[in-house]
Design an enzyme around this catalytic site. Structure first.
Site, PDB file in Angstrom:
ATOM      1  N   GLY A  75       0.782  -1.242   0.000  1.00 50.82           N
ATOM      2  CA  GLY A  75       0.000   0.000   0.000  1.00 50.82           C
ATOM      3  C   GLY A  75       0.809   1.286   0.000  1.00 50.82           C
ATOM      4  N   TRP A  77       2.359   2.981  -2.414  1.00 52.61           N
ATOM      5  CA  TRP A  77       2.052   3.940  -3.484  1.00 52.61           C
ATOM      6  C   TRP A  77       0.716   4.641  -3.208  1.00 52.61           C
ATOM      7  CZ3 TRP A  77       3.585   2.794  -9.238  1.00 52.61           C
ATOM      8  CH2 TRP A  77       4.972   2.572  -9.306  1.00 52.61           C
ATOM      9  N   ASP A  94      -4.726  -6.271  -5.781  1.00 49.32           N
ATOM     10  CA  ASP A  94      -3.535  -7.099  -5.609  1.00 49.32           C
ATOM     11  C   ASP A  94      -3.965  -8.545  -5.352  1.00 49.32           C
ATOM     12  OD1 ASP A  94      -0.367  -6.132  -4.842  1.00 49.32           O
ATOM     13  OD2 ASP A  94      -0.897  -8.240  -4.495  1.00 49.32           O
ATOM     14  N   ASP A 110      -6.969 -11.097  -8.789  1.00 52.02           N
ATOM     15  CA  ASP A 110      -5.984 -11.126  -9.875  1.00 52.02           C
ATOM     16  C   ASP A 110      -6.377 -10.087 -10.922  1.00 52.02           C
ATOM     17  OD1 ASP A 110      -4.276 -11.698 -11.940  1.00 52.02           O
ATOM     18  OD2 ASP A 110      -4.665 -13.859 -11.961  1.00 52.02           O
ATOM     19  N   ASP A 134       2.632  -1.143 -10.382  1.00 49.40           N
ATOM     20  CA  ASP A 134       3.918  -1.586  -9.831  1.00 49.40           C
ATOM     21  C   ASP A 134       3.929  -3.112  -9.783  1.00 49.40           C
ATOM     22  OD1 ASP A 134       6.452  -1.149  -8.787  1.00 49.40           O
ATOM     23  OD2 ASP A 134       5.779  -0.916  -6.727  1.00 49.40           O
ATOM     24  N   LYS A 174       5.794  -0.448 -14.082  1.00 46.82           N
ATOM     25  CA  LYS A 174       7.099  -1.093 -13.928  1.00 46.82           C
ATOM     26  C   LYS A 174       7.364  -1.947 -15.166  1.00 46.82           C
ATOM     27  CE  LYS A 174       7.715  -3.695 -10.175  1.00 46.82           C
ATOM     28  NZ  LYS A 174       8.376  -3.393  -8.923  1.00 46.82           N
TER      29      LYS A 174
HETATM   30  C1  LIG Z   1       6.390  -4.491  -5.814  1.00 46.00           C
HETATM   31  S1  LIG Z   1       4.847  -4.972  -5.175  1.00 46.00           S
HETATM   32  C2  LIG Z   1       3.938  -3.461  -5.128  1.00 46.00           C
HETATM   33  C3  LIG Z   1       4.339  -2.515  -4.031  1.00 46.00           C
HETATM   34  C4  LIG Z   1       3.410  -1.323  -3.932  1.00 46.00           C
HETATM   35  N1  LIG Z   1       3.565  -0.433  -5.065  1.00 46.00           N
HETATM   36  C5  LIG Z   1       3.670  -0.533  -2.674  1.00 46.00           C
HETATM   37  O1  LIG Z   1       4.176   0.576  -2.761  1.00 46.00           O
HETATM   38  O2  LIG Z   1       3.345  -1.028  -1.588  1.00 46.00           O
HETATM   39  C6  LIG Z   1       4.135  -5.803  -6.536  1.00 46.00           C
HETATM   40  C7  LIG Z   1       2.773  -6.363  -6.283  1.00 46.00           C
HETATM   41  O3  LIG Z   1       2.182  -6.812  -7.498  1.00 46.00           O
HETATM   42  C8  LIG Z   1       1.277  -7.820  -7.165  1.00 46.00           C
HETATM   43  N2  LIG Z   1       0.831  -8.565  -8.348  1.00 46.00           N
HETATM   44  C9  LIG Z   1       1.578  -9.361  -9.157  1.00 46.00           C
HETATM   45  N3  LIG Z   1       0.808  -9.924 -10.100  1.00 46.00           N
HETATM   46  C10 LIG Z   1      -0.459  -9.453  -9.894  1.00 46.00           C
HETATM   47  C11 LIG Z   1      -1.707  -9.684 -10.540  1.00 46.00           C
HETATM   48  N4  LIG Z   1      -1.826 -10.514 -11.596  1.00 46.00           N
HETATM   49  N5  LIG Z   1      -2.810  -9.077 -10.067  1.00 46.00           N
HETATM   50  C12 LIG Z   1      -2.723  -8.254  -8.986  1.00 46.00           C
HETATM   51  N6  LIG Z   1      -1.562  -8.001  -8.332  1.00 46.00           N
HETATM   52  C13 LIG Z   1      -0.447  -8.598  -8.773  1.00 46.00           C
HETATM   53  C14 LIG Z   1       2.047  -8.667  -6.162  1.00 46.00           C
HETATM   54  O4  LIG Z   1       1.191  -9.467  -5.385  1.00 46.00           O
HETATM   55  C15 LIG Z   1       2.762  -7.580  -5.352  1.00 46.00           C
HETATM   56  O5  LIG Z   1       2.093  -7.300  -4.154  1.00 46.00           O
END
Ligand SMILES: C[S@@+](CC[C@H](N)C(=O)[O-])C[C@H]1O[C@@H](n2cnc3c(N)ncnc32)[C@H](O)[C@@H]1O
Length: 228
Positions: A75, A77, A94, A110, A134, A174
């Site tokens: 959370g 961002w 997420d 998802d 992200d 990203k």
């Molecule tokens: C680097 S973290 C994000 C950090 C966030 N921006 C923060 O500041 O707290 C990447 C996130 O992308 C999520 N993610 C990956 N594939 C996903 C998908 N298909 N659907 C939803 N979330 C996904 C992962 O579960 C992970 O929590």
């Protein structure tokens, strides 16, 4: 010893019980200045600083009213968006659960699921002016597979942004080193006034992540609607 009382070269003494890579990850976390800063400043992730740095450079957040945060957990961002644009409503998604954040609707779902875009848009109640992604695919260690999976997430996020953004809106995602692949880059250039790549200082030097920043959404191209 640092002021925090922790040896900066701290090594895990319990490493034997961990796999080498998880011990390495934990050691790096414990010695990472951004991790310490995030804790002190009340951010849920060190990733929060990446968005702050991108925002300082590109002016993304201020004035936005509806923001989508793809891959929101834990959370950081969304915290930054709410702080820098308190009038903004955020809708986040997420695979993992995210603790509540005031002013945000959070889905544990998802993003690649068919029902995800509809759920996000219904909760948002209007066109977003900023779509953030992200998202990172869980790596499996096979370089090509990891690359394809991450690119799949970015492409789907970009499609969502192009279909839903309000005119003038922005998209941040990203991507991997080498930037956005040529087809996606061409698509973004077609729909946005400016498209740039950046690696914010908070992004670890040894990580292959970069960010693509597309600003000035030109609006939906009407002739494409209903095109066969
Ligand atoms: C680097 S973290 C994000 C950090 C966030 N921006 C923060 O500041 O707290 C990447 C996130 O992308 C999520 N993610 C990956 N594939 C996903 C998908 N298909 N659907 C939803 N979330 C996904 C992962 O579960 C992970 O929590």
């Amino acid at each position: 010893m640092s002021r925090s009382g922790r040896d900066p070269n701290e090594r895990l003494r319990t490493a034997k019980k961990r796999t080498a890579s998880s011990a390495r990850w934990l050691t790096r976390q414990l010695n990472d200045p951004y991790v310490k800063k995030a804790k002190a400043d009340g951010y849920r992730s060190r990733a929060a600083y990446k968005l702050m740095e991108l925002d300082d450079k590109f002016g993304l957040v201020k004035g936005s009213r509806r923001v989508v945060d793809l891959g929101v957990a834990p959370g950081g961002w969304t915290q930054v968006v709410r702080q820098r644009s308190p009038q903004a409503g955020v809708v986040g998604i997420d695979l993992l659960p995210t603790d509540p954040i005031e002013g945000a609707v959070l889905f544990e779902m998802d993003f690649m699921a068919d029902e995800a875009p509809g759920a996000l848009m219904e909760a948002l109640g209007g066109a977003p002016d900023l779509v953030l992604s992200d998202m990172a695919a869980n790596t499996v260690g096979h370089k090509q597979t990891d690359h394809l999976r991450t690119m799949g997430l970015v492409e789907t996020a970009a499609d969502f942004a192009i279909q839903q953004l309000a005119k003038g809106g922005g998209f941040v995602a990203k991507v991997l080193a080498g930037g956005t692949d040529p087809t996606l880059l061409a698509l973004l250039k077609k729909h946005f006034t400016t498209v740039k790549h950046a690696k914010p200082p908070a992004s670890r030097k040894d990580s292959s992540e970069w960010y693509v920043i597309a600003q000035g959404f030109k609006g939906r191209v009407e002739e494409e609607v209903g095109e066969e």
